[in-house]
Each structure stands twice: as C-alpha cells, then as structure tokens.
Design an enzyme around this catalytic site. Structure first.
Site, PDB file in Angstrom:
ATOM      1  N   ASN A 104      -3.182   4.308 -18.488  1.00  0.00           N
ATOM      2  CA  ASN A 104      -2.724   4.408 -17.100  1.00  0.00           C
ATOM      3  C   ASN A 104      -3.810   5.072 -16.275  1.00  0.00           C
ATOM      4  O   ASN A 104      -4.481   5.988 -16.746  1.00  0.00           O
ATOM      5  CB  ASN A 104      -1.453   5.262 -17.044  1.00  0.00           C
ATOM      6  CG  ASN A 104      -0.924   5.423 -15.626  1.00  0.00           C
ATOM      7  OD1 ASN A 104      -0.886   4.455 -14.851  1.00  0.00           O
ATOM      8  ND2 ASN A 104      -0.515   6.638 -15.273  1.00  0.00           N
ATOM      9  N   HIS A 117      -4.178   7.394 -13.047  1.00  0.00           N
ATOM     10  CA  HIS A 117      -3.297   8.271 -12.270  1.00  0.00           C
ATOM     11  C   HIS A 117      -4.134   9.052 -11.258  1.00  0.00           C
ATOM     12  O   HIS A 117      -5.156   9.646 -11.625  1.00  0.00           O
ATOM     13  CB  HIS A 117      -2.567   9.225 -13.219  1.00  0.00           C
ATOM     14  CG  HIS A 117      -1.650  10.159 -12.500  1.00  0.00           C
ATOM     15  ND1 HIS A 117      -0.428   9.755 -12.022  1.00  0.00           N
ATOM     16  CD2 HIS A 117      -1.789  11.471 -12.149  1.00  0.00           C
ATOM     17  CE1 HIS A 117       0.162  10.778 -11.420  1.00  0.00           C
ATOM     18  NE2 HIS A 117      -0.641  11.829 -11.487  1.00  0.00           N
ATOM     19  N   SER A 139      -7.456  10.355 -13.092  1.00  0.00           N
ATOM     20  CA  SER A 139      -7.563  10.445 -14.557  1.00  0.00           C
ATOM     21  C   SER A 139      -7.143   9.119 -15.172  1.00  0.00           C
ATOM     22  O   SER A 139      -6.216   8.468 -14.677  1.00  0.00           O
ATOM     23  CB  SER A 139      -6.620  11.515 -15.113  1.00  0.00           C
ATOM     24  OG  SER A 139      -6.781  12.751 -14.464  1.00  0.00           O
ATOM     25  N   ASP A 162       2.994  10.627 -17.516  1.00  0.00           N
ATOM     26  CA  ASP A 162       1.633  11.089 -17.205  1.00  0.00           C
ATOM     27  C   ASP A 162       1.175  12.249 -18.099  1.00  0.00           C
ATOM     28  O   ASP A 162       0.423  13.121 -17.664  1.00  0.00           O
ATOM     29  CB  ASP A 162       1.531  11.517 -15.719  1.00  0.00           C
ATOM     30  CG  ASP A 162       1.837  10.366 -14.775  1.00  0.00           C
ATOM     31  OD1 ASP A 162       1.539   9.206 -15.120  1.00  0.00           O
ATOM     32  OD2 ASP A 162       2.387  10.618 -13.684  1.00  0.00           O
TER      33      ASP A 162
HETATM   34  C1  GRF Z   1      -3.717   3.995  -7.251  1.00  0.00           C
HETATM   35  O1  GRF Z   1      -3.983   5.129  -6.506  1.00  0.00           O
HETATM   36  C2  GRF Z   1      -3.247   4.360  -8.638  1.00  0.00           C
HETATM   37  O2  GRF Z   1      -3.910   5.444  -9.183  1.00  0.00           O
HETATM   38  C3  GRF Z   1      -1.819   4.717  -8.343  1.00  0.00           C
HETATM   39  O3  GRF Z   1      -1.391   3.761  -7.428  1.00  0.00           O
HETATM   40  C4  GRF Z   1      -2.508   3.281  -6.693  1.00  0.00           C
HETATM   41  C5  GRF Z   1      -2.581   1.814  -6.900  1.00  0.00           C
HETATM   42  O4  GRF Z   1      -3.597   1.205  -6.186  1.00  0.00           O
HETATM   43  N1  GRF Z   1      -1.037   4.824  -9.550  1.00  0.00           N
HETATM   44  P1  GRF Z   1      -3.912  -0.344  -6.376  1.00  0.00           P
HETATM   45  O5  GRF Z   1      -2.574  -1.079  -6.404  1.00  0.00           O
HETATM   46  O6  GRF Z   1      -4.680  -0.513  -7.641  1.00  0.00           O
HETATM   47  O7  GRF Z   1      -4.691  -0.700  -5.158  1.00  0.00           O
END
Ligand code: GRF
Length: 218
Positions: free
Chosen positions: A108, A110, A137, A146
């Site tokens: 994932n 995050h 991360s 997470d």
């Molecule tokens: C990113 O900030 C990711 O870390 C978070 O949601 C956002 C998704 O962005 N979990 P995208 O859909 O890849 O543009």
C-alpha cells in the site's frame, strides 16, 4: 531470462499513482506489466487509464457486507495471476481474508510518515500537529490498518501557510517516485517479506529505506 513481473493495482479514485507506474513501464524504467486494475467504484477515473479488458469494478455498496465484496475482488485479482498487488489510492479497508490470501505480495502507498497518521486526513493531521516534515510510505499490508512493515519513505517539508491541499500536492510527486523505486526493487526480485520482516538482497531491513533527491532508495 527472468520473466516480467505482473502487477495488479487496486484504486478507488483518480489513479495518478497508477499512471506513474504505467509511464515508468512505457519509458522502460520498470520491467513489469499491469495485468489488472480493480476498483470498488465503477466510476473511478483510475479505471479509464487502462484498456477495457484490464478493468474490473463492482460497487462495494451493493454488497451485503465487506467480506462478500472482498471475496469477489480476490477471485478477480487472483485470475490475473499477479506477482504484486498494489493498493494505490484504494480507499476501502481490506478484510482479513483478502489480506491473508495475498499476504507478502500486497503493498500500500500511504500519504504519511508511518507509524504517524494511519487512516484518513493525514495531511490535515500533520499540519494541525505542527509537524515540520510529512511524506509518504510504502508498506506491506496486514489486517491492521496501515500497520504493516514499512519498506520505504519519502520526506517532504511542511511549509508555513500550507493547507491540506497544498501539502498533498507537494507530497504526491514524491509518492509517485517512491512507488516506482519500490516496485523496481520488488520486480527485480530484490525485496520480499517473511513473517513481518522485510528482506532486501538477502538481508533483513530494520529501518525503512529513504528516497534520495535522485529518486533512488537508500
Ligand atoms: C494518494 O495520496 C495515496 O497515497 C492515497 O490516496 C491518494 C491517491 O491518489 N492513499 P491517486 O488516486 O493515485 O491519484
């Protein structure tokens, strides 16, 4: 000759992380192919970034409970025989059964410097806390939200006057670079996880790798 890694992406929204991976593959920076994009939201813009036959979606809200949706999702993911499954802006908590089925190849991205700020609204929480630094991360997914072993992080300064939006915009390119650098390691067969311990080039990793200015992990 080593075969190309097969990557499945789970995404609920715009899919800029997915696009970063697609661009890297096109540019010859990542020896991998996207074998499926999966969403809990049929209208997710992320789906449109790949050809029709690579898209799978179902409206999670039309399932009676989380496990029912996740069982269908898991079967669909499994069908495309991925080596790695990446949650990239996937906004649903995955059930334990899903996580256990793919454990060790489920990552994932995050937007926080874990273990700080698990869950949502990470940028707002970092600003509210007065943090000087924020970031993103990449971690292995375990049933606890997470909370899996962190592979790598990118650090971004918080600037005076930042709003959650300006901070998120500063973190996002870092996320893209971080995800690519991590996938370069996993797809080269250099990085695995065993019983919660990350192993890189045969050695256990005790602290997360960090992205340097050149976009490399050290
Ligand atoms: C990113 O900030 C990711 O870390 C978070 O949601 C956002 C998704 O962005 N979990 P995208 O859909 O890849 O543009």
């Amino acid at each position: 000759m080593k075969r190309m890694s097969r990557i499945a992406i789970l995404a609920s929204g715009r899919g800029s992380n997915l696009q970063a991976v697609l661009d890297a593959i096109d540019a010859g920076l990542l020896d991998a192919e996207i074998v499926g994009v999966f969403s809990d939201k049929p209208s997710a813009p992320a789906l449109k970034r790949v050809a029709n036959d690579l898209r799978w979606s179902a409206d999670a809200k039309s399932f009676p409970f989380r496990e029912a949706f996740d069982a269908e999702l898991a079967d669909a993911v499994n069908k495309c025989r991925p080596d790695w499954i990446i949650c990239a802006g996937y906004l649903r908590i995955l059930s334990t059964a899903f996580v256990e089925r793919f454990r060790g190849r489920l990552l994932n991205i995050h937007p926080s410097l874990l273990p700080k700020y698990r869950g949502l609204h990470t940028h707002a929480r970092a600003i509210e806390a007065g943090d000087a630094e924020h970031g993103a991360s990449v971690h292995f997914v375990i049933p606890e939200l997470d909370a899996g072993a962190v592979v790598a992080q990118v650090v971004v300064p918080v600037q005076p006057g930042d709003s959650p939006e300006t901070l998120a915009a500063r973190v996002l390119p870092g996320e893209h670079a971080l995800l690519l650098a991590t996938l370069q390691l996993t797809c080269a067969g250099r990085l695995t996880e065993r019983d919660g311990v990350i192993v890189i080039d045969g050695h256990p990793l005790f602290t997360p790798l960090h992205l340097d200015c050149a976009g490399n992990l050290a």
